[in-house]
Design a protein around this motif. Structure first.
Motif, PDB file in Angstrom:
ATOM      1  N   GLU A 195       0.852  -1.178   0.000  1.00  0.00           N
ATOM      2  CA  GLU A 195       0.000   0.000   0.000  1.00  0.00           C
ATOM      3  C   GLU A 195       0.890   1.231   0.000  1.00  0.00           C
ATOM      4  N   MET A 196       0.632   2.143  -0.934  1.00  0.00           N
ATOM      5  CA  MET A 196       1.454   3.326  -1.085  1.00  0.00           C
ATOM      6  C   MET A 196       0.986   4.427  -0.130  1.00  0.00           C
ATOM      7  N   ALA A 197       1.939   5.072   0.543  1.00  0.00           N
ATOM      8  CA  ALA A 197       1.639   6.212   1.405  1.00  0.00           C
ATOM      9  C   ALA A 197       1.648   7.459   0.531  1.00  0.00           C
ATOM     10  N   VAL A 198       0.463   7.933   0.161  1.00  0.00           N
ATOM     11  CA  VAL A 198       0.377   8.966  -0.874  1.00  0.00           C
ATOM     12  C   VAL A 198       0.004  10.345  -0.345  1.00  0.00           C
ATOM     13  N   GLY A 199      -0.365  10.461   0.929  1.00  0.00           N
ATOM     14  CA  GLY A 199      -0.831  11.757   1.409  1.00  0.00           C
ATOM     15  C   GLY A 199      -2.156  12.111   0.763  1.00  0.00           C
ATOM     16  N   GLY A 201      -4.836  12.697  -1.977  1.00  0.00           N
ATOM     17  CA  GLY A 201      -5.048  12.055  -3.263  1.00  0.00           C
ATOM     18  C   GLY A 201      -6.492  12.174  -3.689  1.00  0.00           C
ATOM     19  N   PRO A 202      -6.882  11.455  -4.719  1.00  0.00           N
ATOM     20  CA  PRO A 202      -8.259  11.529  -5.191  1.00  0.00           C
ATOM     21  C   PRO A 202      -9.227  11.065  -4.100  1.00  0.00           C
ATOM     22  N   PRO A 203     -10.373  11.714  -3.971  1.00  0.00           N
ATOM     23  CA  PRO A 203     -11.398  11.224  -3.045  1.00  0.00           C
ATOM     24  C   PRO A 203     -11.844   9.817  -3.440  1.00  0.00           C
ATOM     25  N   ALA A 242       3.093  10.002  -5.807  1.00  0.00           N
ATOM     26  CA  ALA A 242       2.045  10.910  -5.339  1.00  0.00           C
ATOM     27  C   ALA A 242       1.024  11.170  -6.436  1.00  0.00           C
ATOM     28  N   TRP A 243      -0.192  11.517  -5.995  1.00  0.00           N
ATOM     29  CA  TRP A 243      -1.254  11.926  -6.905  1.00  0.00           C
ATOM     30  C   TRP A 243      -1.278  13.449  -7.014  1.00  0.00           C
ATOM     31  N   SER A 244      -1.580  13.955  -8.205  1.00  0.00           N
ATOM     32  CA  SER A 244      -1.761  15.387  -8.425  1.00  0.00           C
ATOM     33  C   SER A 244      -3.053  15.611  -9.192  1.00  0.00           C
ATOM     34  N   ASP A 245      -3.826  16.596  -8.763  1.00  0.00           N
ATOM     35  CA  ASP A 245      -5.044  16.983  -9.473  1.00  0.00           C
ATOM     36  C   ASP A 245      -4.633  17.871 -10.638  1.00  0.00           C
TER      37      ASP A 245
END
Length: 286
Positions: A195-199, A201-203, A242-245
């Motif tokens: 499981e990635m610790a992404v902070g 992210g997408p809802p 990480a995810w970015s919007d």
């Protein structure tokens, strides 16, 4: 010009040998479909064979096995049951496979091909009897084998794609009776899930789509729903950590659930097709 009829929860994958997108079945305005289409970058063609073909279904998945040059299909929902069949498309005909071992019938699962192992992987889904699944399987072209170890929690309506930049499979989101709409990100490195610790992210959402843009080295997430008839707007990008919007002003497809998406490396774009835009609003949009 012919185009696939309006549908949601179909499946699409890119055939790299023949340089076409392959789309099969889905839920249409008048019921479940059983047609096969290909998109060559400029036009759709109905390539449904006159011979044997998989039966109508929705919430199934496809993956392209580049080593064997076959599109793999598994499962999906029929009218009052789930399917547990395995088929392969070679560009001209469907062949039903009869493996000794196989995942149980299901819908809402997802599949991805890993070129490192030359195998197609399947995770999770939902069974008509009300069970969410967390099993993980690999297809070698002859048989399905269930893998063991630490797994993401059970879910359906998630999305999974091979991330070429990271060299493994990325899984995001979905829905379960325990966790509701999920917002977790998992990575399969060929031997184990993490499981990635992404902070931020997408809802959490389900019925969304993922596609890996290999030239940019990013995974793109679009669509889905936060709740019943509550569509998820915006587009997100995964860079491996990480995810970015990346949603901008204008020029983006309308929010939807059940749309399907795949990257076309020959033409360097991501194709998005169909989906549900609300109750009774299913479209034939490319």
């Amino acid at each position: 010009m012919a185009v696939p009829s309006a549908r949601a929860n179909s499946a699409v994958t890119f055939d790299s040998k023949r340089q076409v997108m392959v789309l099969f079945s889905g839920g249409g305005l008048n019921g479940l479909l059983t047609d096969t289409w290909e998109f060559d970058g400029s036009a759709w063609s109905d390539v449904s064979p006159t011979g044997v073909s998989p039966e109508f279904r929705t919430d199934h998945d496809l993956a392209y096995d580049s080593g064997r040059e076959r599109v793999v299909l598994f499962g999906g929902a029929a009218t009052t049951s789930d399917r547990g069949d395995t088929w392969e498309w070679d560009g001209s005909a469907w062949l039903e496979r009869t493996p000794a071992d196989s995942p149980s019938p299901r819908r809402g699962h997802t599949m991805a091909f890993d070129p490192n192992s030359s195998k197609t992987y399947l995770f999770g889904g939902y069974q008509y009897n009300g069970s969410w699944l967390s099993d993980f399987w690999e297809w070698d072209g002859t048989n399905w084998t269930e893998l063991t170890g630490t797994m993401p929690p059970a879910r359906s309506g998630h999305a999974m794609v091979y991330d070429h930049a990271a060299g493994g499979i990325l899984l995001y989101g979905g829905y379960s009776d325990v966790g509701g709409r999920l917002s977790d990100t998992w990575f399969w490195n060929g031997s184990s899930w993490t499981e990635m610790a992404v902070g931020a992210g997408p809802p959490g959402r389900n019925s969304h789509a993922l596609a890996a843009h290999t030239e940019q080295g990013k995974v793109i997430l679009f669509g889905g729903e936060f709740g019943s008839n509550d569509l998820a707007p915006g587009t997100w990008e995964w860079d491996g950590s990480a995810w970015s919007d990346i949603s901008g002003a204008g020029g983006w497809p309308e929010p939807r659930n059940g749309g399907v998406m795949s990257y076309d490396p020959a033409r360097n774009y991501i194709l998005l097709y169909g989906g549900s835009f609300g109750i009774g609003d299913i479209r034939a949009e490319t």
